[in-house]
Design a protein around this motif. Sequence first.
Motif, PDB file in Angstrom:
ATOM      1  N   ARG A  99       0.833  -1.206   0.000  1.00 53.89           N
ATOM      2  CA  ARG A  99       0.000   0.000   0.000  1.00 53.89           C
ATOM      3  C   ARG A  99       0.868   1.256   0.000  1.00 53.89           C
ATOM      4  N   GLU A 100       1.943   1.238   0.765  1.00 60.55           N
ATOM      5  CA  GLU A 100       2.868   2.377   0.795  1.00 60.55           C
ATOM      6  C   GLU A 100       3.514   2.581  -0.577  1.00 60.55           C
ATOM      7  N   GLU A 101       3.931   1.489  -1.209  1.00 58.34           N
ATOM      8  CA  GLU A 101       4.530   1.555  -2.544  1.00 58.34           C
ATOM      9  C   GLU A 101       3.534   2.109  -3.563  1.00 58.34           C
ATOM     10  N   LEU A 102       2.302   1.623  -3.513  1.00 56.56           N
ATOM     11  CA  LEU A 102       1.269   2.098  -4.431  1.00 56.56           C
ATOM     12  C   LEU A 102       0.962   3.574  -4.201  1.00 56.56           C
ATOM     13  N   ASN A 103       0.920   3.977  -2.947  1.00 56.06           N
ATOM     14  CA  ASN A 103       0.643   5.374  -2.625  1.00 56.06           C
ATOM     15  C   ASN A 103       1.707   6.291  -3.239  1.00 56.06           C
ATOM     16  N   ARG A 104       2.966   5.902  -3.107  1.00 51.47           N
ATOM     17  CA  ARG A 104       4.060   6.683  -3.714  1.00 51.47           C
ATOM     18  C   ARG A 104       3.913   6.726  -5.232  1.00 51.47           C
ATOM     19  N   ARG A 105       3.620   5.577  -5.815  1.00 48.64           N
ATOM     20  CA  ARG A 105       3.491   5.496  -7.268  1.00 48.64           C
ATOM     21  C   ARG A 105       2.325   6.349  -7.773  1.00 48.64           C
ATOM     22  N   ILE A 106       1.203   6.297  -7.089  1.00 45.47           N
ATOM     23  CA  ILE A 106       0.032   7.076  -7.501  1.00 45.47           C
ATOM     24  C   ILE A 106       0.319   8.570  -7.399  1.00 45.47           C
ATOM     25  N   HIS A 107       1.008   8.981  -6.336  1.00 39.84           N
ATOM     26  CA  HIS A 107       1.363  10.402  -6.214  1.00 39.84           C
ATOM     27  C   HIS A 107       2.309  10.830  -7.340  1.00 39.84           C
ATOM     28  N   GLN A 108       3.252   9.969  -7.705  1.00 37.40           N
ATOM     29  CA  GLN A 108       4.172  10.278  -8.796  1.00 37.40           C
ATOM     30  C   GLN A 108       3.425  10.387 -10.119  1.00 37.40           C
ATOM     31  N   ILE A 109       2.511   9.471 -10.350  1.00 37.33           N
ATOM     32  CA  ILE A 109       1.710   9.505 -11.579  1.00 37.33           C
ATOM     33  C   ILE A 109       0.898  10.790 -11.634  1.00 37.33           C
ATOM     34  N   THR A 110       0.276  11.141 -10.528  1.00 39.32           N
ATOM     35  CA  THR A 110      -0.523  12.370 -10.469  1.00 39.32           C
ATOM     36  C   THR A 110       0.336  13.584 -10.782  1.00 39.32           C
ATOM     37  N   ASP A 111       1.524  13.640 -10.195  1.00 42.38           N
ATOM     38  CA  ASP A 111       2.436  14.753 -10.469  1.00 42.38           C
ATOM     39  C   ASP A 111       2.839  14.784 -11.938  1.00 42.38           C
ATOM     40  N   ASP A 112       3.117  13.612 -12.508  1.00 48.26           N
ATOM     41  CA  ASP A 112       3.522  13.547 -13.912  1.00 48.26           C
ATOM     42  C   ASP A 112       2.396  14.009 -14.836  1.00 48.26           C
ATOM     43  N   VAL A 113       1.184  13.561 -14.572  1.00 50.11           N
ATOM     44  CA  VAL A 113       0.048  13.922 -15.425  1.00 50.11           C
ATOM     45  C   VAL A 113      -0.282  15.405 -15.297  1.00 50.11           C
TER      46      VAL A 113
END
Length: 111
Positions: free
Chosen positions: A15-29
């Motif tokens: 869940r922690e890994e996914l949370n980081r990944r989702i935040h990175q994706i959001t920032d990228d988009v």
Amino acid sequence: MKSHDSIREHLLKRREELNRRIHQITDDVRHTDGPLPSDFSEQAVERENEEVMDALGEAGRLEMSQINRTLARIDSGDYGICSACGKPIPEARLEILPHTEYCVACAEKMG
């Protein structure tokens, strides 16, 4: 009921890994690192990449939802019990599919 500490720990890490990944994706988009390129063809490629990133983000959010439901079942003591028939779910199945709420027989009936 058997303790599911190792599965819980694995789910919390995921869940922690996914949370980081989702935040990175959001920032990228959202292009927090700068505006879109001025070249139209580069913008088109950038937009296609955003669609892929959005799909990855949605898949990550779905998995986070499954993890949160699984953690809630562990906390409530319902984890490892089939939601359909109430029988115990074999540990081997839980290790392979930690999000499952159903034993093999009930999952097969559901199709």
